[in-house]
Write a protein that holds these residues in place. Structure first.
Motif, PDB file in Angstrom:
ATOM      1  N   THR A   1     -43.596  52.982 -60.361  1.00 57.12           N
ATOM      2  CA  THR A   1     -44.058  52.933 -61.747  1.00 57.12           C
ATOM      3  C   THR A   1     -43.043  52.218 -62.623  1.00 57.12           C
ATOM      4  O   THR A   1     -43.409  51.433 -63.512  1.00 57.12           O
ATOM      5  CB  THR A   1     -44.300  54.355 -62.274  1.00 57.12           C
ATOM      6  N   LEU A   2     -41.757  52.465 -62.362  1.00 55.69           N
ATOM      7  CA  LEU A   2     -40.715  51.781 -63.112  1.00 55.69           C
ATOM      8  C   LEU A   2     -40.789  50.272 -62.881  1.00 55.69           C
ATOM      9  O   LEU A   2     -40.625  49.479 -63.827  1.00 55.69           O
ATOM     10  CB  LEU A   2     -39.339  52.305 -62.694  1.00 55.69           C
ATOM     11  N   ALA A   3     -41.064  49.859 -61.634  1.00 54.48           N
ATOM     12  CA  ALA A   3     -41.210  48.430 -61.340  1.00 54.48           C
ATOM     13  C   ALA A   3     -42.377  47.833 -62.117  1.00 54.48           C
ATOM     14  O   ALA A   3     -42.286  46.718 -62.648  1.00 54.48           O
ATOM     15  CB  ALA A   3     -41.411  48.233 -59.842  1.00 54.48           C
ATOM     16  N   SER A   4     -43.486  48.560 -62.216  1.00 57.29           N
ATOM     17  CA  SER A   4     -44.644  48.071 -62.971  1.00 57.29           C
ATOM     18  C   SER A   4     -44.331  47.970 -64.457  1.00 57.29           C
ATOM     19  O   SER A   4     -44.810  47.062 -65.144  1.00 57.29           O
ATOM     20  CB  SER A   4     -45.842  49.005 -62.746  1.00 57.29           C
ATOM     21  N   LEU A   5     -43.526  48.897 -64.965  1.00 59.70           N
ATOM     22  CA  LEU A   5     -43.125  48.842 -66.369  1.00 59.70           C
ATOM     23  C   LEU A   5     -42.220  47.643 -66.628  1.00 59.70           C
ATOM     24  O   LEU A   5     -42.347  46.966 -67.652  1.00 59.70           O
ATOM     25  CB  LEU A   5     -42.406  50.138 -66.752  1.00 59.70           C
ATOM     26  N   VAL A   6     -41.311  47.383 -65.694  1.00 56.47           N
ATOM     27  CA  VAL A   6     -40.405  46.246 -65.840  1.00 56.47           C
ATOM     28  C   VAL A   6     -41.186  44.933 -65.841  1.00 56.47           C
ATOM     29  O   VAL A   6     -40.862  43.994 -66.577  1.00 56.47           O
ATOM     30  CB  VAL A   6     -39.341  46.251 -64.718  1.00 56.47           C
ATOM     31  N   ARG A   7     -42.243  44.854 -65.043  1.00 54.29           N
ATOM     32  CA  ARG A   7     -43.047  43.633 -64.993  1.00 54.29           C
ATOM     33  C   ARG A   7     -44.004  43.506 -66.169  1.00 54.29           C
ATOM     34  O   ARG A   7     -44.576  42.441 -66.400  1.00 54.29           O
ATOM     35  CB  ARG A   7     -43.871  43.605 -63.693  1.00 54.29           C
ATOM     36  N   GLY A   8     -44.210  44.601 -66.892  1.00 57.82           N
ATOM     37  CA  GLY A   8     -45.143  44.545 -68.008  1.00 57.82           C
ATOM     38  C   GLY A   8     -46.564  44.873 -67.610  1.00 57.82           C
ATOM     39  O   GLY A   8     -47.479  44.765 -68.438  1.00 57.82           O
TER      40      GLY A   8
ATOM     41  N   PRO B   1     -41.657  42.528 -71.647  1.00 62.52           N
ATOM     42  CA  PRO B   1     -42.406  41.834 -70.589  1.00 62.52           C
ATOM     43  C   PRO B   1     -43.912  41.879 -70.778  1.00 62.52           C
ATOM     44  O   PRO B   1     -44.623  40.962 -70.377  1.00 62.52           O
ATOM     45  CB  PRO B   1     -41.977  42.577 -69.309  1.00 62.52           C
ATOM     46  N   SER B   2     -44.427  42.938 -71.431  1.00 61.99           N
ATOM     47  CA  SER B   2     -45.871  43.032 -71.670  1.00 61.99           C
ATOM     48  C   SER B   2     -46.351  42.011 -72.679  1.00 61.99           C
ATOM     49  O   SER B   2     -47.546  41.756 -72.795  1.00 61.99           O
ATOM     50  CB  SER B   2     -46.240  44.440 -72.141  1.00 61.99           C
ATOM     51  N   LYS B   3     -45.412  41.392 -73.438  1.00 67.31           N
ATOM     52  CA  LYS B   3     -45.777  40.387 -74.424  1.00 67.31           C
ATOM     53  C   LYS B   3     -45.319  38.990 -74.026  1.00 67.31           C
ATOM     54  O   LYS B   3     -45.435  38.052 -74.824  1.00 67.31           O
ATOM     55  CB  LYS B   3     -45.176  40.754 -75.784  1.00 67.31           C
ATOM     56  N   ALA B   4     -44.782  38.850 -72.823  1.00 64.24           N
ATOM     57  CA  ALA B   4     -44.244  37.559 -72.381  1.00 64.24           C
ATOM     58  C   ALA B   4     -45.294  36.776 -71.608  1.00 64.24           C
ATOM     59  O   ALA B   4     -46.074  37.342 -70.836  1.00 64.24           O
ATOM     60  CB  ALA B   4     -43.016  37.768 -71.512  1.00 64.24           C
ATOM     61  N   ASN B   5     -45.317  35.466 -71.813  1.00 69.96           N
ATOM     62  CA  ASN B   5     -46.284  34.617 -71.126  1.00 69.96           C
ATOM     63  C   ASN B   5     -45.710  33.948 -69.886  1.00 69.96           C
ATOM     64  O   ASN B   5     -46.367  33.120 -69.262  1.00 69.96           O
ATOM     65  CB  ASN B   5     -46.824  33.553 -72.082  1.00 69.96           C
ATOM     66  N   ASN B   6     -44.456  34.279 -69.528  1.00 66.80           N
ATOM     67  CA  ASN B   6     -43.839  33.671 -68.345  1.00 66.80           C
ATOM     68  C   ASN B   6     -43.303  34.717 -67.378  1.00 66.80           C
ATOM     69  O   ASN B   6     -42.335  34.476 -66.652  1.00 66.80           O
ATOM     70  CB  ASN B   6     -42.727  32.703 -68.754  1.00 66.80           C
ATOM     71  N   VAL B   7     -43.931  35.905 -67.393  1.00 69.98           N
ATOM     72  CA  VAL B   7     -43.481  36.994 -66.517  1.00 69.98           C
ATOM     73  C   VAL B   7     -43.523  36.574 -65.057  1.00 69.98           C
ATOM     74  O   VAL B   7     -42.595  36.830 -64.279  1.00 69.98           O
ATOM     75  CB  VAL B   7     -44.352  38.254 -66.738  1.00 69.98           C
ATOM     76  N   GLU B   8     -44.613  35.906 -64.660  1.00 73.66           N
ATOM     77  CA  GLU B   8     -44.797  35.560 -63.250  1.00 73.66           C
ATOM     78  C   GLU B   8     -43.707  34.618 -62.741  1.00 73.66           C
ATOM     79  O   GLU B   8     -43.335  34.675 -61.565  1.00 73.66           O
ATOM     80  CB  GLU B   8     -46.178  34.915 -63.036  1.00 73.66           C
ATOM     81  N   SER B   9     -43.206  33.739 -63.612  1.00 66.83           N
ATOM     82  CA  SER B   9     -42.172  32.795 -63.187  1.00 66.83           C
ATOM     83  C   SER B   9     -40.770  33.384 -63.297  1.00 66.83           C
ATOM     84  O   SER B   9     -39.826  32.834 -62.729  1.00 66.83           O
ATOM     85  CB  SER B   9     -42.254  31.511 -64.031  1.00 66.83           C
ATOM     86  N   LYS B  10     -40.626  34.510 -64.020  1.00 62.63           N
ATOM     87  CA  LYS B  10     -39.300  35.114 -64.209  1.00 62.63           C
ATOM     88  C   LYS B  10     -39.065  36.324 -63.307  1.00 62.63           C
ATOM     89  O   LYS B  10     -37.924  36.637 -62.975  1.00 62.63           O
ATOM     90  CB  LYS B  10     -39.115  35.526 -65.672  1.00 62.63           C
ATOM     91  N   ILE B  11     -40.140  37.036 -62.950  1.00 59.69           N
ATOM     92  CA  ILE B  11     -40.002  38.269 -62.172  1.00 59.69           C
ATOM     93  C   ILE B  11     -40.833  38.155 -60.894  1.00 59.69           C
ATOM     94  O   ILE B  11     -42.052  37.964 -60.953  1.00 59.69           O
ATOM     95  CB  ILE B  11     -40.465  39.494 -62.980  1.00 59.69           C
TER      96      ILE B  11
END
Length: 581
Positions: free
Chosen positions: A386-393, A409-419
C-alpha cells in the motif's frame, strides 16, 4: 430477487439525463444530434410521400386510362421520393454513426483515464469479471443506448409532431384520430412494455453479469477445478446459471413476439381508420384519387414506430451499465498537471485508510534521499505494498502529504517515467519480445534494447530465439522461467531510465540461488537510483543503506543494517529467525 430488482431499477429520465456519460455529450454535440434527427424525420416523410404519390398515381390511372397522360408530376414525385428516401437514409446513417463514433471515442478515453488513474482502488473494489464487463459491455451498451433508444425516440417524437400539424391543416377529425393512434404507439405501448418487462430485464442483466463474472473467475481457476477432481461440478454450475439466463430470455422473446402481433393489429386498424375517414370525406371528383394515397401513407410509419417499444424496453437493460460507470471514481483530466523534478521523497504526517474504514497508516513520517537504498519490512498486511501505491500516486493519502520535491505523485504527469516498479509477477504480454521491452520507452532502438539485455544477462538467450527480438511471446510469457521474467522486467526499468525503483517482493517465488543472483543483479544495475525494496525476509539487506520496519501503521525500526544488527535486539532477533539461526 424482487428486492434486487427494486434496488437496481432506474427511471428512464435518470438513465438518459442524470449521469455524466450521456448528458454532457448530448449538449456538446447537439448540432450533430439535431441534424441526424432531422434527416431521420425527412427519411420517414420521404417514405410516406412515396407511398402517397404511388397511391395517387395508381388511383388516378385506374379511373380512366387516358389519365396516364395527365400524371407526369405525380410520377415524377414517385421517382423523386423513391430515390430521395434511400439517399437521405444513407446520409442520415452516416451522420448519426459519425456522431456516435465521436462520442464513443470520448467515452473510451474517459473510461481509460478513470481506470488508469484509479487502477489500484478499482482493482480492490471490482472482481476481474466485473472489470472486463465494464470494458467489454458497458460502453457498447451506451453506444446502443444512443443508436437504439435516443435516436428512435427523438425521430418518432419529431415525426409525430409533423404528422399532427399536417393532419390538423387538412382536418381536425383526422388529426384527432391520428393523435389517438400515435399516443398508443408512442406512449401507451412503450410504457406498458417497459412496466411489463422491467423485472425480467433487471433479472436477465443480473444473471448475465453474474455469469460473466463467475465464468471469468472459474476459468482463471480452471486448473484447480481439474486438479481437485471437480470439473463436472464446474460444468454443472455453469450450465445451471446459463439455463436460468435462457429461461428469462425466453420469456422476454415471447413477450416481444406478442407485442409485435399487437403492433401489427394497431397498424392494420390505423389503415382501416384512414380508409374510413377518406371514404367519408373524399367522396367525389379529384378527391377520390387521394383515398388510396392517404391510406398507403400509414405503412411506412411502422419503420418509425415499430422499434420504439423495444427501444424503451432496452433502456432498462442499459441502466446497470450507466450505474456502474457512474460509480467509477471521477478523474479530472487536468489533475495531473505538474512534473516531478526532484528525486527526494518526503512523507509528512501521512495517514491512509481504505473505504471500508481499515486504517493502514497513521501520521507516518519518512524522508528518503535521492539514490538511497531502503528496505521496507513488516508482517503481511501491514501496508508495505500500500505504501508503494501511495508513493506512485495510485492511492492518495487520507491526510498528510507525499511529495517528490514539492510535487505530489497523484498530481504529476510524469510518474511513469520517474517511478518504476518490479513486482512479484511482472506480466509478459502476448506480443513480440521487442514490444514487451519497449513498453516503457516506445522509441527505444534495437541497439539500446540489446545493450539492456546484455546488462540483465539475457542477450545470449534472446539471440538463441528463432526470431530474436521479433519472437512472439506466449500469453503471460509462459516459455520463460520466473527469473527470466524478472530480468525482462528489469530491462524495462533500465530502458525507461526511471530514477525511483520500487522492488515489491520481486523474488518471493524463486529458489534461494536464483533469488540471490537476481538481487545482486538488481542492486548492481540500479546503482545511483533510489530503491524501495519491499520484502518479507532479510536476504540482501547488507547491500542496502537503510532499513525500516512497519508495525501498526507507523515505523517501529529505522536505521542502517549493520548498526541495527549490533544495537537493536528486536532487529537482531528478526534477522536470526529469518536466517534460521
Amino acid at each position: 430477487m424482487d428486492k434486487l430488482n427494486d434496488k437496481n431499477k432506474m427511471k428512464i429520465r435518470d438513465i438518459l439525463f442524470s449521469n455524466n456519460w450521456i448528458t454532457p455529450y448530448l449538449k456538446k454535440y447537439k448540432s450533430g444530434l439535431i441534424l441526424a434527427v432531422f434527416l431521420g424525420v425527412i427519411t420517414m416523410l420521404c417514405a410516406g410521400l412515396l407511398m402517397f404519390s404511388s397511391g395517387y398515381v395508381i388511383s388516378k390511372s385506374a379511373r380512366k386510362p387516358e389519365n396516364i397522360l395527365m400524371i407526369y408530376v405525380p410520377v415524377l414525385m414517385v421517382r423523386v421520393f423513391g430515390i430521395g428516401r434511400p439517399v437521405i437514409r444513407y446520409v442520415e446513417r452516416l451522420t448519426s454513426h459519425n456522431w456516435i463514433l465521436k462520442i464513443t471515442s470520448e467515452l473510451r478515453k474517459k473510461l481509460y483515464l478513470r481506470l488508469e488513474k484509479n487502477s489500484v482502488s478499482i482493482a480492490n473494489r471490482l472482481k476481474i469479471g466485473d472489470l472486463l464487463g465494464i470494458l467489454n459491455e458497458d460502453l457498447a451498451s451506451l453506444q446502443n443506448l444512443y443508436l437504439r433508444t435516443i435516436f428512435p425516440v427523438l425521430i418518432a417524437g419529431a415525426l409525430s409532431i409533423a404528422l399532427l400539424i399536417s393532419a390538423s391543416v387538412v382536418s381536425l377529425s383526422l388529426a384527432f384520430g391520428l393523435a389517438i393512434f400515435l399516443g398508443i404507439l408512442l406512449i401507451l405501448i412503450p410504457f406498458l412494455s417497459f412496466k411489463w418487462t422491467v423485472n425480467d430485464d433487471t433479472r436477465l442483466k443480473h444473471y448475465r453479469n453474474q455469469l460473466f463474472s463467475d465464468l471469468t473467475e472459474d476459468i482463471l481457476g480452471l486448473q484447480d477445478w481439474t486438479l481437485s477432481g471437480r470439473k463436472d461440478d464446474f460444468l454443472k454450475n455453469y450450465l445451471e446459471a446459463e439455463k436460468n439466463t435462457r429461461s428469462v430470455q425466453k420469456g422476454l422473446f415471447s413477450f416481444a413476439r406478442k407485442r409485435g402481433l399487437l403492433l401489427q393489429f394497431i397498424y392494420a386498424t390505423l389503415v382501416v381508420f384512414l380508409l374510413i375517414w377518406s371514404g367519408l370525406h373524399l367522396t367525389s371528383g379529384e378527391s377520390l384519387n387521394y383515398i388510396a394515397a392517404i391510406s398507403l401513407m400509414a405503412f411506412p410509419l411502422f419503420d418509425a414506430y415499430g422499434p420504439l417499444s423495444e427501444a424503451i424496453v432496452e433502456t432498462q437493460r442499459y441502466a446497470d451499465s450507466v450505474k456502474r460507470l457512474n460509480q467509477l471514481p471521477d478523474s479530472d483530466e487536468t489533475i495531473r498537471n505538474q512534473a516531478i523534478v526532484s528525486d527526494d521523497l518526503s512523507i509528512r504526517d501521512m495517514s491512509f485508510s481504505f473505504e471500508d474504514g481499515q486504517v493502514v497508516f497513521k501520521n507516518l513520517n519518512l524522508e528518503i534521499n535521492k539514490g538511497e537504498h531502503l528496505v521496507i519490512l513488516g508482517r503481511s498486511g501491514v501496508g508495505k505494498s500500500t505504501l508503494a501505491s501511495l508513493v506512485r500516486g495510485d492511492l492518495r493519502p487520507t491526510s498528510g502529504k507525499i511529495t517528490f520535491g514539492n510535487v505530489e505523485p497523484s498530481k504529476a504527469n510524469n510518474v511513469e517515467s520517474k517511478i518504476g516498479v518490479i513486482n512479484q509477477s511482472p506480466y509478459i504480454f502476448n506480443a513480440t519480445l521487442r514490444s514487451n521491452l519497449t513498453l516503457a520507452k516506445l522509441d527505444a532502438t534495437d541497439e539500446e534494447i540489446w545493450e539492456t539485455l546484455e546488462l540483465v544477462g539475457l542477450k545470449s538467450m534472446v539471440e538463441s530465439l528463432p526470431n530474436g527480438l521479433a519472437e512472439w511471446i506466449n500469453e503471460a510469457g509462459t516459455q520463460f522461467s520466473g527469473g527470466e521474467r524478472q530480468r525482462l522486467a528489469l530491462a524495462r526499468i533500465l530502458l525507461s531510465n526511471a530514477q525511483t525503483i520500487i522492488l515489491d517482493e520481486p523474488t518471493v517465488s524463486l529458489d534461494p540461488i536464483t533469488e540471490n543472483q537476481l538481487l545482486q543483479l538488481f542492486f548492481d544495475r540500479l546503482k545511483g537510483k533510489t530503491i524501495l525494496f519491499i520484502t518479507h525476509h532479510l536476504l540482501g539487506i547488507q547491500r542496502m543503506d537503510r532499513v525500516i520496519f512497519l508495525e501498526n501503521g507507523s515505523i517501529k525500526i529505522d536505521g542502517e543494517p549493520h548498526a541495527l544488527l549490533n544495537e537493536n535486539e528486536d532487529f537482531k532477533r528478526l534477522y536470526q529467525l529469518d536466517q534460521g539461526i
